[in-house]
Design a protein around this motif. Structure first.
Motif: not given
Length: 609
Positions: A12-24
């Protein structure tokens, strides 16, 4: 439809980081390099503070840094250097020369040949050098024949993206997808293994770009429609009535709110030159040599109570301002120019090249900044500097590596090293295609050959590398590895299969490609591809099918960067050079995406499923 169970906390944390990465990656105010490094750092800290094990095997956070030494990154960097060597030695100059001649004979046939040529070259070298080669030629043809450049530039730029799909080395995206698939043991692709569906789709795309796309494009004016000089040299003559008489240089500059820049002072009957020091006192008869816009020169004349002269004549209707031997040119900021990410002041660009920067264009239009603010603005790839200088100065700029100068001239560099550079590229491609050497080894050997034969020096080789590309590749590999290790990719694959429940395998494949096509026009295509590849492998596993067509669906989908100018860096180059608007890319790109999506989905289903 079975909804999959919620994955573990790390996934779940990695998926959230993935969403953050796409935003950044979408944020323009944060450099892509910074965003990429932040993603790597966040992942590493998370796995260091909260250890993760799978089947009794501990996941080492240091494994997230392996992307910096990954074969895909080594190959990407090597091919970037080889591509720079091709351009630097002028190996493509004969192609450009003959193409320019052909345009004068038959524009319609020339456009078709240009599109085919652009696509073919992009299958083997990075498409940025191809666009850098063809842009000045096409703009030169437009200026010389007084025709609209709109039907030429955007189709040419998109043709390079179409051609890049044909081989594993056509784009960095292809290399990443192929390398990840190999590392995961899912599939191993040779140089031309997916060339057949790519070439069939390319025929459809080229036909669209040749026949239909030019008719859909409205007429657009390049960012430099007027070729007359904008800045003029003139003299301000200090009279007895001048308010600036008996004042120091500092005082009169203050009267103009700091805008006045004095190049020199001519004094006395001999017109001897005096250095304009801050405490120099002006006297009657002094002539101040200044360099600025016409309206500002007139403003200085009024504020200082001086008389404006051009040469020996007072400026009036009979004797207007003149800029002898001055021309305007556009300099497009490209990767390897050495000034991307820096300001003109930091690069000492204006003083080094003895030119004047008149305006800065970004996203197809002039930025609303004061002239003094141009030197302090951080430049991005795709920005266009409108510069003014003497013909010789502009010609000298063309000889500088990494600068794309557009002034309507056709001259291209060519050196005796051109055959060596071209032969090196051919050797790299052939040795990889025949299985003699892996592409990562043959490309490194190619770079060594260019250095040993002095086609490039180390400074030129390093300037060809892009920090942005290196970090986005490393971050994408780290993110992909974390998604697979924690089960995040498997969870997304389960959700994807559940949502597409009832569709045949070909429908699932087409849906995956469409998802990637949408994603690649919003975020980095490399990020989209590396996030999509583990998901594709997991989807194939869920369906008990071969992973190859699903991996290729990701590869092709991530290359459909046609609908937005920021989807790929060459789109920005073309946008600024041709004066296109955002809507032009959507008008041409969306139909092309749909056309390629349908064609490639049918081909992959027919050939692999």
């Amino acid at each position: 439809m079975n909804i999959p169970d919620i994955p573990n906390n790390h996934a779940l944390a990695v998926l959230l980081i993935t969403v953050l990465a796409l935003y950044l990656f979408r944020r323009e105010d944060i450099p892509l390099e910074t965003s990429s490094l932040a993603v790597i750092a966040i992942l590493a800290v998370m796995f260091a503070v909260f250890p993760f094990s799978v089947d009794g095997v501990h996941f080492e956070p240091s494994a997230l840094f392996f992307g910096f030494g990954h074969e895909a990154l080594v190959t990407v960097c090597s091919l970037m250097i080889i591509g720079h060597g091709i351009v630097r030695t002028g190996a493509l100059e004969p192609i450009g020369r003959y193409l320019a001649k052909l345009w004068k004979i038959s524009p319609a046939l020339s456009l078709l040949i240009t599109l085919v040529l652009a696509g073919t070259l992009s299958a083997f070298i990075n498409n940025t050098p191809v666009v850098v080669l063809l842009l000045p030629i096409l703009i030169s043809v437009s200026l010389r024949t007084k025709t609209d450049s709109s039907p030429m530039l955007l189709p040419m730029g998109l043709a390079t993206l179409v051609g890049g799909m044909a081989t594993t080395i056509g784009t960095s995206t292809n290399l990443l997808v192929v390398s990840i698939a190999k590392n995961m043991g899912a599939a191993e692709f040779g140089l031309f293994d997916f060339a057949q569906p790519a070439l069939i789709a390319a025929v459809v795309a080229i036909a669209y770009l040749w026949i239909i796309a030019p008719k859909l494009l409205p007429s657009r004016s390049p960012s430099m429609p007027d070729t007359s000089p904008r800045i003029f040299s003139a003299y301000l003559n200090i009279n007895e009535e001048s308010t600036s008489n008996e004042k120091t240089i500092t005082e009169i500059i203050a009267l103009t709110d700091g805008q006045l820049k004095i190049e020199s002072i001519q004094r006395g009957p001999e017109n001897r030159n005096i250095v304009p020091l801050p405490d120099t006192v002006l006297v009657v008869g002094d002539r101040l040599k200044v360099h600025d816009y016409p309206d500002r020169l007139k403003e200085y004349e009024t504020v200082l109570g001086a008389t404006l002269f051009s040469g020996q004549h007072k400026v009036d209707e009979d004797h207007p301002l003149k800029a002898e031997k001055q021309i305007l040119a556009e300099i497009v900021i490209v990767a390897g120019s050495g000034i991307e990410g820096r300001t003109l002041q930091e690069a000492n660009f204006i003083n080094k090249h003895a030119i004047t920067v008149v305006a800065l264009h970004r996203a197809g239009k002039a930025m609303e900044i004061g002239r003094n603010g141009i030197g302090k603005t951080r430049l991005k790839i795709g920005d266009v500097l409108l510069v003014q200088g003497e013909i010789e100065q502009i010609a000298a700029l063309k000889e500088k590596p990494g600068l794309l100068v557009i002034d309507g001239a056709e001259s291209l560099p060519q050196t005796s090293k051109a055959p060596i550079a071209l032969g090196t590229l051919l050797a790299v491609v052939v040795s990889s295609a025949l299985g003699i050497l892996p592409i990562e080894i043959s490309s490194v050997c190619g770079v060594l050959i260019l250095l040993l034969t002095k086609c490039l020096d180390w400074q030129e080789a390093s300037s060809a590398l892009s920090t942005q590309v290196i970090l986005i590749v490393a971050a994408s590999l780290a993110l992909g590895s974390a998604m697979m290790m924690t089960g995040g990719a498997e969870y997304i694959a389960q959700v994807f299969v559940a949502v597409s429940y009832g569709l045949p395998p070909g429908g699932v494949l087409a849906s995956l490609m469409l998802l990637l096509a949408i994603l690649t026009n919003i975020v980095s295509n490399n990020a989209a591809a590396v996030i999509g590849t583990p998901i594709a492998i997991s989807v194939a596993s869920q369906l008990n099918l071969s992973p190859e067509p699903f991996i290729l669906a990701v590869l092709f989908g991530a290359n459909l960067s046609y609908a937005t100018p920021m989807a790929y860096k060459t789109n920005l180059l073309v946008m600024n050079a041709g004066g296109y608007k955002f809507s032009d890319f959507m008008r041409i790109g969306i139909p092309l995406i749909l056309l390629m999506w349908v064609t490639l989905s049918l081909l992959l289903s027919w050939m692999y499923l």
